[in-house]
Design a protein around this motif. Structure first.
Motif, PDB file in Angstrom:
ATOM      1  N   ALA A   1       0.837  -1.209   0.000  1.00  0.00           N
ATOM      2  CA  ALA A   1       0.000   0.000   0.000  1.00  0.00           C
ATOM      3  C   ALA A   1       0.871   1.258   0.000  1.00  0.00           C
ATOM      4  N   THR A   2       1.974   1.220   0.733  1.00  0.00           N
ATOM      5  CA  THR A   2       2.895   2.355   0.774  1.00  0.00           C
ATOM      6  C   THR A   2       3.488   2.622  -0.610  1.00  0.00           C
ATOM      7  N   VAL A   3       3.908   1.571  -1.292  1.00  0.00           N
ATOM      8  CA  VAL A   3       4.490   1.707  -2.636  1.00  0.00           C
ATOM      9  C   VAL A   3       3.456   2.296  -3.599  1.00  0.00           C
ATOM     10  N   LYS A   4       2.237   1.816  -3.534  1.00  0.00           N
ATOM     11  CA  LYS A   4       1.180   2.314  -4.430  1.00  0.00           C
ATOM     12  C   LYS A   4       0.846   3.774  -4.134  1.00  0.00           C
ATOM     13  N   ARG A   5       0.728   4.123  -2.863  1.00  0.00           N
ATOM     14  CA  ARG A   5       0.424   5.519  -2.493  1.00  0.00           C
ATOM     15  C   ARG A   5       1.525   6.465  -2.962  1.00  0.00           C
ATOM     16  N   ARG A   6       2.769   6.055  -2.762  1.00  0.00           N
ATOM     17  CA  ARG A   6       3.892   6.884  -3.200  1.00  0.00           C
ATOM     18  C   ARG A   6       3.861   7.077  -4.710  1.00  0.00           C
ATOM     19  N   SER A   7       3.615   6.003  -5.433  1.00  0.00           N
ATOM     20  CA  SER A   7       3.550   6.083  -6.901  1.00  0.00           C
ATOM     21  C   SER A   7       2.429   7.005  -7.356  1.00  0.00           C
TER      22      SER A   7
ATOM     23  N   LEU B   1      11.633   0.409  -2.291  1.00  0.00           N
ATOM     24  CA  LEU B   1      11.353   1.238  -1.122  1.00  0.00           C
ATOM     25  C   LEU B   1      12.363   2.365  -1.009  1.00  0.00           C
ATOM     26  N   THR B   2      11.886   3.534  -0.618  1.00  0.00           N
ATOM     27  CA  THR B   2      12.780   4.651  -0.327  1.00  0.00           C
ATOM     28  C   THR B   2      13.437   4.381   1.028  1.00  0.00           C
ATOM     29  N   ASP B   3      14.460   5.144   1.332  1.00  0.00           N
ATOM     30  CA  ASP B   3      15.121   4.990   2.637  1.00  0.00           C
ATOM     31  C   ASP B   3      14.131   5.226   3.780  1.00  0.00           C
ATOM     32  N   ASP B   4      13.271   6.231   3.636  1.00  0.00           N
ATOM     33  CA  ASP B   4      12.268   6.514   4.674  1.00  0.00           C
ATOM     34  C   ASP B   4      11.286   5.353   4.817  1.00  0.00           C
ATOM     35  N   GLU B   5      10.909   4.744   3.699  1.00  0.00           N
ATOM     36  CA  GLU B   5       9.979   3.604   3.758  1.00  0.00           C
ATOM     37  C   GLU B   5      10.629   2.403   4.431  1.00  0.00           C
ATOM     38  N   ILE B   6      11.915   2.214   4.217  1.00  0.00           N
ATOM     39  CA  ILE B   6      12.634   1.128   4.890  1.00  0.00           C
ATOM     40  C   ILE B   6      12.647   1.372   6.390  1.00  0.00           C
ATOM     41  N   ASP B   7      12.917   2.617   6.782  1.00  0.00           N
ATOM     42  CA  ASP B   7      12.903   2.961   8.210  1.00  0.00           C
ATOM     43  C   ASP B   7      11.520   2.704   8.815  1.00  0.00           C
TER      44      ASP B   7
ATOM     45  N   VAL C   1       8.225  -0.088 -17.758  1.00  0.00           N
ATOM     46  CA  VAL C   1       7.869   1.177 -17.109  1.00  0.00           C
ATOM     47  C   VAL C   1       8.815   1.428 -15.939  1.00  0.00           C
ATOM     48  N   HIS C   2       9.111   0.377 -15.192  1.00  0.00           N
ATOM     49  CA  HIS C   2       9.998   0.498 -14.024  1.00  0.00           C
ATOM     50  C   HIS C   2      11.392   0.994 -14.415  1.00  0.00           C
TER      51      HIS C   2
ATOM     52  N   SER D   1       9.190   8.336  -7.166  1.00  0.00           N
ATOM     53  CA  SER D   1       9.835   7.061  -7.487  1.00  0.00           C
ATOM     54  C   SER D   1      10.329   6.357  -6.228  1.00  0.00           C
ATOM     55  N   SER D   2      10.789   5.128  -6.404  1.00  0.00           N
ATOM     56  CA  SER D   2      11.356   4.377  -5.278  1.00  0.00           C
ATOM     57  C   SER D   2      12.711   4.951  -4.866  1.00  0.00           C
ATOM     58  N   GLN D   3      13.220   5.899  -5.644  1.00  0.00           N
ATOM     59  CA  GLN D   3      14.458   6.599  -5.294  1.00  0.00           C
ATOM     60  C   GLN D   3      14.159   7.912  -4.576  1.00  0.00           C
TER      61      GLN D   3
END
Length: 173
Positions: free
Chosen positions: A28-34, A149-155, A140-141, A39-41
């Motif tokens: 859900a976090t990945v989808k919301r961010r997108s 995951l971004t660094d914040d998402e990993i945290d 697309v990726h 990006s995941s960066q």
């Protein structure tokens, strides 16, 4: 291509059900961010192309609307503003509140609907694309990295796991 997370946790405390819950929340976090155009960066997605193009009425993931003119054959429509115009016209995008970012990787919804938890065990989970969209989703990726995951998402993921374990151990966090 998928994102794989390995968890080295005591098996008597952490179960496959716990991992599935964390995996679903991470998805859900990945989808919301997108949907916010990030990006995941942690950077904004590359803008959509404005190179003029024709979109066929047959086989398009989203029925073309708007456009500049119908082709001579009547089988496609021309978008002088390229993919960016096609997406905005076809989605009848108004730019109002509650809408996603302009570059949100959603046209028909198929890509994000097929980004799923592929595997979840007591020690790991993997998020990726189903076979239905792999033929274009990983392309697309490459242009707009979204799987990961971004660094914040990993945290956040690490803190969520720590919180859940503390709760299971009966400790106040």
């Amino acid at each position: 291509m998928s994102v794989k997370v390995n968890l080295k946790l005591p098996r008597n405390i952490w179960t496959a059900k716990d991992t599935k819950t964390i995996a679903s929340n991470t998805l859900a976090t990945v989808k919301r961010r997108s949907m916010r155009g990030i990006s995941s960066q942690g950077k904004k997605f590359k803008k959509y192309s404005t190179k003029p193009m024709y979109v066929s009425f047959k086989g398009a993931r989203l029925k073309p609307k708007g456009g500049t003119r119908v082709s001579r054959t009547g089988k496609s429509i021309y978008y002088a503003g390229g993919y960016q115009q096609y997406k905005n016209d076809s989605r009848k995008r108004q730019g109002g509140k509650g809408q996603t970012a302009e570059v949100d990787l959603v046209l028909s919804g198929q890509l994000m609907n097929n980004l799923v938890v592929l595997e979840a065990t007591d020690t790991r989970f993997r998020i990726g694309l189903t076979k239905h969209v792999q033929h274009y989703g990983y392309e697309v990726h490459k242009i707009r990295p979204y799987i990961g995951l971004t660094d914040d998402e990993i945290d956040t993921l690490v803190n969520a796991v720590a919180f859940d374990i503390s709760k299971k151990l009966g400790r106040n966090v």
